[in-house]
Design an enzyme around this catalytic site. Structure first.
Site, mmCIF file in Angstrom:
data_model
loop_
_atom_site.group_PDB
_atom_site.id
_atom_site.type_symbol
_atom_site.label_atom_id
_atom_site.label_comp_id
_atom_site.label_asym_id
_atom_site.label_seq_id
_atom_site.Cartn_x
_atom_site.Cartn_y
_atom_site.Cartn_z
ATOM 1 N N TRP A 168 1.458 1.491 -7.460
ATOM 2 C CA TRP A 168 2.476 1.046 -6.494
ATOM 3 C C TRP A 168 2.814 2.124 -5.506
ATOM 4 O O TRP A 168 2.566 3.081 -5.213
ATOM 5 C CB TRP A 168 3.789 0.652 -7.188
ATOM 6 C CG TRP A 168 4.681 -0.021 -6.177
ATOM 7 C CD1 TRP A 168 4.497 -1.263 -5.661
ATOM 8 C CD2 TRP A 168 5.840 0.520 -5.547
ATOM 9 N NE1 TRP A 168 5.478 -1.539 -4.741
ATOM 10 C CE2 TRP A 168 6.324 -0.449 -4.648
ATOM 11 C CE3 TRP A 168 6.511 1.735 -5.643
ATOM 12 C CZ2 TRP A 168 7.434 -0.253 -3.858
ATOM 13 C CZ3 TRP A 168 7.634 1.943 -4.865
ATOM 14 C CH2 TRP A 168 8.093 0.944 -3.981
ATOM 15 N N ARG B 248 5.899 3.586 12.126
ATOM 16 C CA ARG B 248 5.073 3.228 10.975
ATOM 17 C C ARG B 248 5.024 1.713 10.880
ATOM 18 O O ARG B 248 6.077 1.064 10.821
ATOM 19 C CB ARG B 248 5.696 3.804 9.701
ATOM 20 C CG ARG B 248 4.895 3.474 8.460
ATOM 21 C CD ARG B 248 5.608 3.895 7.190
ATOM 22 N NE ARG B 248 6.278 2.764 6.581
ATOM 23 C CZ ARG B 248 6.659 2.713 5.299
ATOM 24 N NH1 ARG B 248 6.456 3.752 4.514
ATOM 25 N NH2 ARG B 248 7.266 1.658 4.814
ATOM 26 N N ASP C 292 1.308 3.415 5.833
ATOM 27 C CA ASP C 292 1.446 3.873 4.442
ATOM 28 C C ASP C 292 0.613 2.965 3.532
ATOM 29 O O ASP C 292 0.893 1.775 3.413
ATOM 30 C CB ASP C 292 2.926 3.815 4.037
ATOM 31 C CG ASP C 292 3.196 4.516 2.721
ATOM 32 O OD1 ASP C 292 2.225 4.836 2.006
ATOM 33 O OD2 ASP C 292 4.388 4.734 2.405
HETATM 34 C C1 CS2 Z 1 7.784 5.168 1.001
HETATM 35 C C2 CS2 Z 1 9.030 4.882 0.288
HETATM 36 O O1 CS2 Z 1 9.018 5.998 2.786
HETATM 37 C C3 CS2 Z 1 7.920 5.914 2.286
HETATM 38 O O2 CS2 Z 1 6.909 6.368 2.776
HETATM 39 O O3 CS2 Z 1 6.606 5.336 0.373
HETATM 40 O O4 CS2 Z 1 9.528 3.675 0.748
HETATM 41 C C4 CS2 Z 1 8.928 4.840 -1.224
HETATM 42 O O5 CS2 Z 1 8.307 3.684 -1.644
HETATM 43 C C5 CS2 Z 1 10.270 4.983 -1.815
HETATM 44 O O6 CS2 Z 1 10.897 6.084 -1.274
HETATM 45 C C6 CS2 Z 1 10.198 5.064 -3.335
HETATM 46 O O7 CS2 Z 1 11.357 5.580 -3.848
HETATM 47 MG MG MG Z 2 5.279 6.530 1.515
#
Ligand code: CS2
Ligand code: MG
Length: 402
Positions: free
Chosen positions: A402, A147, A209
């Protein structure tokens, strides 16, 4: 086999974790993860004040009945706090049942479907050149899926990009603030992925992401622009409270879509799955009601050729990772598993028998889910309040997703 005690261990070996330990009159114990990032103590209270007293004296083998008792019986259904608390109990009970059977947990689910669990790791960089280096480093470590998150020129703090390569979602004792500009991000991201794909060649999976930051129309534009880079998935392109919004994205792009790390029940993804609006469902054993409920989601998904892609960030403890790996080893419609490395302190507090080799994680063969908790060591790391950041538009400071 009666439950004789159920208690919480809260620790912070680099970040906060809430762990449930259930003990029985036959001497078998089970562990469940109850960590809800940035809202840890609310789940602790839900369990401590409302759930644990009801568990004492119950038959630890009656996993389904206890699940229904906590879900239907509470009257107030669903929601991240409730479903994380139920998940912790469920994980601990599956751990106990597998230990009672003397079998690794995946055997109770139906046995092994695959030899290993393909994982994706994270590569984060402040700019394109830095991210290319990180992506190549991950490839050299043996990962088959990566990723990539990359800094955007003109934006100070961007999701997934930490200081000096390290990224931890809960980064401050009060919420820190990120700034956001969709136009800058949309201009930069396709260029960045062109560079990552060129550096990696065609055989390594690339993921990204979006972290709920686009409108459906913008997500469709990004999906289209990324099509030549052949992504494994584009994650959380837009918030998913309105599941029908994904129709617009789907109609416009063939870039695969993954959604669901913030979902906590089958109802959150029912339409997304039934209308085949997504390719991967990211619900976890932790935030979506444990193995008992995740299995139902995966079974529904399998009818529509939607595959699993369980969330596996560092805010899910190694207990969730252990349980997830047993689930992944069994689940027929497995897609991929996220693997964001825990800190060495965390791994010391949670001794575990899973291991990484050549891009795959492998669950161990010990009875249960294979993850323990060193309570003495955990006591050395007391809880520390920590928050996820918030996001504001660079233009005018308005709150953003967010
Ligand atoms: C994220 C996480 O892993 C992911 O895809 O979106 O970093 C997320 O922001 C956190 O798990 C929030 O607790
Ligand atoms: Mg995520």
């Amino acid at each position: 086999m009666k439950i004789t005690s159920a208690r919480l261990i809260i620790c912070s070996p680099g970040r906060n974790f809430v762990t449930l330990k259930i003990e029985t009159d036959e001497g078998l114990t089970g562990l469940g993860d109850a960590t809800l990032n940035g809202r840890e103590l609310s789940v602790a209270s839900y369990l401590q004040d409302h759930v644990l007293p009801c568990l004492i004296g119950r038959d630890a083998h009656r996993i389904e009945d206890i699940w229904q008792y906590l879900y239907r019986g509470a009257y107030w259904r669903r929601g991240p706090v409730t479903m994380t608390a139920i998940a912790a109990v469920d994980m601990a009970l599956w751990d106990i049942k597998a230990k009672a059977a003397g079998l690794p947990l995946y055997q109770l689910l139906g046995g092994r479907s695959r030899e290993g669990v393909m994982v994706y790791t994270h590569a984060n960089g402040s700019d394109i050149a830095h991210t290319v280096d990180e992506v190549l480093k991950a490839k050299a470590e043996g990962y088959r899926a990566i990723r990539a998150q990359c800094g955007v020129p003109g934006l100070d703090k961007v999701y997934g990009v930490g200081k000096g390569g390290h990224y931890e979602p809960a980064d401050a004792s009060l919420p820190s603030e990120h700034d956001w500009d969709t136009a800058k991000y949309l201009r930069h991201t396709p260029k960045a992925f062109e560079a990552f794909r060129e550096a990696l060649g065609p055989d390594i999976h690339l993921l990204h992401d979006v972290h709920h930051r686009l409108t459906p129309n913008e997500a469709a534009q990004l999906g289209r622009a990324l099509e030549p880079c052949q992504l494994f998935w584009m994650e959380d392109p837009t918030p998913a409270e309105n599941q029908a919004a994904f129709r617009l994205i789907r109609e416009k792009t063939t870039t695969p879509i993954a959604v669901g790390e913030v979902f906590n029940s089958i109802w959150d993804c029912k339409q997304l799955i039934e209308e085949q609006l997504i390719d991967y469902i990211r619900t976890t054993v932790l935030h979506a009601g444990g193995i008992t409920h995740l299995r139902r989601i995966a079974d529904l998904a399998s009818l529509y050729q939607v595959r699993t892609g369980c969330h596996g960030a560092t805010d899910l403890s190694p207990i969730s990772m252990g349980a997830a790996l047993h689930f992944d080893t069994w689940v027929p419609n497995f897609g991929i598993q996220e693997y964001m490395h825990h800190s060495p302190q965390t791994l010391d507090v949670f001794p575990h028998d899973y291991h990484f080799k050549d891009g795959f994680l492998h669950c161990g063969e010990k009875p249960g889910h294979g993850v323990e908790l060193d309570e003495k060591l955990a006591a050395k790391y007391p809880y520390q309040r920590a928050y996820l950041p918030v996001n504001r538009l660079q233009r005018d400071g308005a709150m953003w997703d967010w």
